[in-house]
Design a protein around this motif. Structure first.
Motif, PDB file in Angstrom:
ATOM      1  N   ASP A  62     -42.092   0.701 -20.166  1.00 31.38           N
ATOM      2  CA  ASP A  62     -41.519  -0.073 -21.278  1.00 31.38           C
ATOM      3  C   ASP A  62     -40.782   0.821 -22.262  1.00 31.38           C
ATOM      4  OD1 ASP A  62     -42.429  -2.494 -20.272  1.00 31.38           O
ATOM      5  OD2 ASP A  62     -44.369  -2.327 -21.289  1.00 31.38           O
ATOM      6  N   GLN A  65     -37.596   1.399 -20.828  1.00 35.07           N
ATOM      7  CA  GLN A  65     -36.956   0.145 -20.445  1.00 35.07           C
ATOM      8  C   GLN A  65     -36.420   0.247 -19.017  1.00 35.07           C
ATOM      9  OE1 GLN A  65     -36.171  -3.016 -22.718  1.00 35.07           O
ATOM     10  NE2 GLN A  65     -38.199  -2.096 -22.950  1.00 35.07           N
ATOM     11  N   TYR A 110     -36.689  -5.427 -23.685  1.00 38.32           N
ATOM     12  CA  TYR A 110     -37.849  -6.235 -23.343  1.00 38.32           C
ATOM     13  C   TYR A 110     -39.098  -5.725 -24.070  1.00 38.32           C
ATOM     14  CZ  TYR A 110     -35.058  -8.409 -19.681  1.00 38.32           C
ATOM     15  OH  TYR A 110     -34.096  -9.108 -19.006  1.00 38.32           O
ATOM     16  N   LYS A 111     -39.910  -6.650 -24.515  1.00 37.66           N
ATOM     17  CA  LYS A 111     -41.144  -6.300 -25.220  1.00 37.66           C
ATOM     18  C   LYS A 111     -42.166  -5.752 -24.217  1.00 37.66           C
ATOM     19  CE  LYS A 111     -40.464  -9.955 -28.650  1.00 37.66           C
ATOM     20  NZ  LYS A 111     -40.999 -11.215 -29.200  1.00 37.66           N
ATOM     21  N   GLU A 114     -43.554  -7.694 -21.078  1.00 35.08           N
ATOM     22  CA  GLU A 114     -42.696  -8.833 -20.761  1.00 35.08           C
ATOM     23  C   GLU A 114     -42.136  -8.735 -19.335  1.00 35.08           C
ATOM     24  OE1 GLU A 114     -38.806 -11.194 -22.629  1.00 35.08           O
ATOM     25  OE2 GLU A 114     -39.587  -9.386 -23.605  1.00 35.08           O
TER      26      GLU A 114
END
Length: 527
Positions: A62, A65, A110-111, A114
């Motif tokens: 994350d 990303q 994106y969180k 997610e």
């Protein structure tokens, strides 16, 4: 056959020369007998750009990303989160410069967690390689698949047709739209007309579309039936790719020096255009094909650091891992009526030659060009536009910025593979890519320092033998003898210097002459 080739060659303007050898294939694209582009593929190269894989999600990062995908290669593939979602806009931009309104998720951040809901770790994903593995980095991939044909690009999941914006003739675009509207396109398949499609007949588009739909049928079956990780589709070899991508109306002839590849290539091109088969000729001369067409010497310029131009000015290319620096120099240029005009002439020539050299060398990433300083803003804009125009011939995407206040022009060029220099050369184990070695003076100082160090540590060693390169020994005898005698007196020892022809100029070894124990060796300290 050779006489026929000579006759054809007199009036030709643009030719493609394909040299097939056991270990590599080389392609030279000539414009008025001058090398305009150079492509190389070796037998041991595992080129995967354009290949489609069915892979498994291994990691989701994350913070980056991005995700890492196991596609069955040594290194996991890298994919940005925004490339994991099928996006029509990004695909249109990749193919022939077509622009479309960007979808909402493009470059969306994106969180945490997610993306894991959409692509859990271990789930399958179908991806296409957009950038080969370079250095320590794995290949870069995208879920937006595009399969190129001769005149068309097929995009599964794209429910639309379009025309390359590089085809700017209104009448031709209207004609192509009519042809596209009558093609029997399956549901869920998009088609884009490539630049090569300009002027092509309707039957050529029909054959090309039929071939692409057969590819998709086979690809779709493999997606459903094969387990990940696996390869679903692979791009053809260099000779076939060149014929597919470069054989346009402005190509006069293609010459191939291998009968087997010649016949195979004619069969491939027959699928797209029957009349194009006659453009491909078999070269059967005694001289090597690249020598006959005077290509070999021109290729050498793509490996040189200094590139001379017709005016007597020259370019200096320095390729690093992060960027390519290009310096423009007046050299032997005699100049025009005044200094400003002379500088403008050199920079204009440099802009065109830089665009050509970028293609020949296949360099990518960030490029910094240091043009000769121009005071006039008008002249700076002239150079900027000249470079932009010269780069239009480049199939790789480029982005050029205006000349800065420091007189530097920054640009980027799409990098999908290693440059021909990086692929063809290994880093020198002595200079570590610097292109220089230590001077005799530096080596003399270093030897004295190491001898002093060894004499301090080995207090019982009264005699030491130093093995060195003969050039360094000449320096020690002619200029540094007094310093060495003083060193012997200081530590009450005896030094013997021995020249060894096998030693590199930067190598030396210090040995305890009494028991042959190695006290210091430069080779022990190398990476």
């Amino acid at each position: 056959m050779l006489n026929k080739i000579k006759t054809l060659n007199k009036d030709s303007k643009k030719e493609i020369i394909i040299n097939i050898e056991p270990m590599e294939t080389r392609v030279a694209i000539l414009e008025d007998k001058r090398l305009d582009n150079f492509l190389l593929e070796r037998k041991e190269d595992n080129r995967i750009v354009g290949s489609v894989f069915k892979g498994k999600i291994q990691n989701l990062e994350d913070g980056l990303q991005a995700a890492f995908v196991d596609v069955g290669l040594k290194k996991n593939a890298f994919i940005h989160y925004w490339d994991m979602i099928v996006d029509n806009a990004s695909r249109l931009e990749r193919e022939e410069g077509i622009k479309a309104k960007r979808s909402r998720h493009k470059r969306k951040r994106y969180k945490p967690g997610e993306m894991a809901k959409i692509f859990p770790i271990g789930s399958d994903i179908v991806v296409q390689v957009t950038k080969d593995a370079i250095g320590t980095k794995g290949p870069r991939v995208t879920a937006n698949i595009s399969i190129p044909g001769r005149f068309l690009v097929m995009m599964p999941g794209l429910n639309m047709t379009g025309i390359s914006r590089k085809i700017d003739n209104i009448k031709e675009r209207t004609r192509l739209k009519k042809i596209l509207s009558k093609l029997p396109v399956p549901k869920g398949i998009g088609l884009i007309v490539r630049t090569a499609g300009s002027g092509a007949r309707r039957t050529s588009f029909t054959r090309d579309a039929r071939t692409l739909f057969e590819v998709w049928k086979d690809l779709d079956q493999k997606i459903k039936n094969q387990n990940a990780p696996c390869v679903l589709y692979g791009e053809p070899k260099l000779a076939e790719r060149v014929v597919r991508d470069y054989l346009t109306e402005d190509i006069d002839r293609i010459f191939i020096d291998n009968s087997e590849i010649f016949e195979k290539t004619r069969e491939v091109i027959h699928k797209y255009s029957r009349r194009s088969r006659n453009w491909i000729q078999l070269y059967s001369g005694d001289a090597p094909i690249f020598d006959y067409y005077e290509v070999e010497n021109q290729i050498e310029s793509a490996y040189r650091r200094k590139v001379w131009m017709k005016s007597g000015a020259y370019l200096i290319f320095d390729e690093t891992e992060a960027l390519v620096a290009i310096d423009v120099n007046t050299g032997r240029h005699k100049g025009a009526n005044n200094q400003e005009e002379s500088i403008l002439q050199v920079n204009l020539e440099a802009a065109k030659e830089t665009a050509r050299q970028l293609r020949l060398r296949n360099v990518g990433g960030l490029v910094i060009i240091d043009f000769i300083d121009m005071k006039s803003k008008k002249d700076q804009m002239t150079i900027y536009r000249s470079l932009k125009d010269a780069l239009k011939k480049d199939r790789a995407r480029t982005n050029v910025l205006h000349i800065s206040q420091l007189g530097l022009l920054e640009m980027t060029r799409q990098r999908m593979e290693e440059s021909i220099f990086t692929a063809g050369y290994d880093e020198c184990k002595y200079c570590k890519g610097r292109g220089q070695v230590k001077s005799a003076l530096s080596m003399s100082v270093e030897i004295q320092r190491r001898v002093s160090e060894c004499m301090r540590k080995e207090k019982g060693a009264h005699s030491m033998r130093v093995t060195i390169n003969h050039q360094i020994l000449d320096r020690l005898r002619s200029e540094d003898e007094e310093v060495l005698i003083a060193l012997e007196k200081q530590f009450q020892g005896n030094l013997t210097f021995v020249a060894d022809q096998t030693y590199h100029i930067n190598d030396f070894k210090i040995t305890n002459a009494e028991n042959d124990t190695v006290l210091f060796n430069t080779n022990d300290n190398k990476d």
